[in-house]
Write a protein that holds these residues in place. Sequence first.
Motif, PDB file in Angstrom:
ATOM      1  N   LEU A  72      -6.481  19.767   8.225  1.00 13.54           N
ATOM      2  CA  LEU A  72      -7.423  18.954   7.459  1.00 13.54           C
ATOM      3  C   LEU A  72      -8.531  18.411   8.353  1.00 13.54           C
ATOM      4  O   LEU A  72      -9.711  18.462   7.996  1.00 13.54           O
ATOM      5  CB  LEU A  72      -6.678  17.809   6.758  1.00 13.54           C
ATOM      6  N   LYS A  76     -12.465  19.462   7.869  1.00 12.68           N
ATOM      7  CA  LYS A  76     -13.453  18.414   7.591  1.00 12.68           C
ATOM      8  C   LYS A  76     -14.514  18.371   8.687  1.00 12.68           C
ATOM      9  O   LYS A  76     -15.695  18.181   8.408  1.00 12.68           O
ATOM     10  CB  LYS A  76     -12.771  17.053   7.479  1.00 12.68           C
ATOM     11  N   LYS A  77     -14.086  18.560   9.927  1.00 15.79           N
ATOM     12  CA  LYS A  77     -15.016  18.546  11.064  1.00 15.79           C
ATOM     13  C   LYS A  77     -16.031  19.667  10.932  1.00 15.79           C
ATOM     14  O   LYS A  77     -17.191  19.519  11.310  1.00 15.79           O
ATOM     15  CB  LYS A  77     -14.228  18.674  12.367  1.00 15.79           C
ATOM     16  N   PRO A  81     -16.004  21.128   2.345  1.00 18.30           N
ATOM     17  CA  PRO A  81     -15.415  20.173   1.392  1.00 18.30           C
ATOM     18  C   PRO A  81     -13.972  20.562   1.076  1.00 18.30           C
ATOM     19  O   PRO A  81     -13.648  21.750   0.959  1.00 18.30           O
ATOM     20  CB  PRO A  81     -16.308  20.282   0.154  1.00 18.30           C
TER      21      PRO A  81
END
Length: 142
Positions: A72, A76-77, A81
């Motif tokens: 995750l 996200k980095k 989305p």
Amino acid sequence: MSVIQEFKEFAVKGSVVDLAIGVIIGGAFGKIVDSMVADMIMPLIGVIIGGLDFSNYFIALKAVPPDVAMTLAEVKKAGIPVFAYGNFITIALNFVILAFIIFMMVKQINRLKREAPVEAPPAPEPAEDVLLLREIRDSLKK
């Protein structure tokens, strides 16, 4: 009365101060519960259901490039989305635990507040005229 005076009276009322203290303690208590859920309960649940970590349960809403690790944090980095339902499960469990703890605390406080039944106050002393009439009555009986 001026607005400043009214505000001063409002701000120093006991209920406002109590509310502020409650919010501060609640924030600190929330951190304790967050830690308990993240560090103690979720790992146990993960072991029970096969070593799974809820925090990494997510669905990428765009294609993930092959050079990005499927965690995750990394997704996200990379700016992709995600639908992080594992994080939601953790937070929902955190809420349930917090609500249960607060329920138990309120239940305990209410139990402690219940006092023994108050004894009936002694009968009030009769009025002076009643006492005088009783004396007269008693003296006539003699």
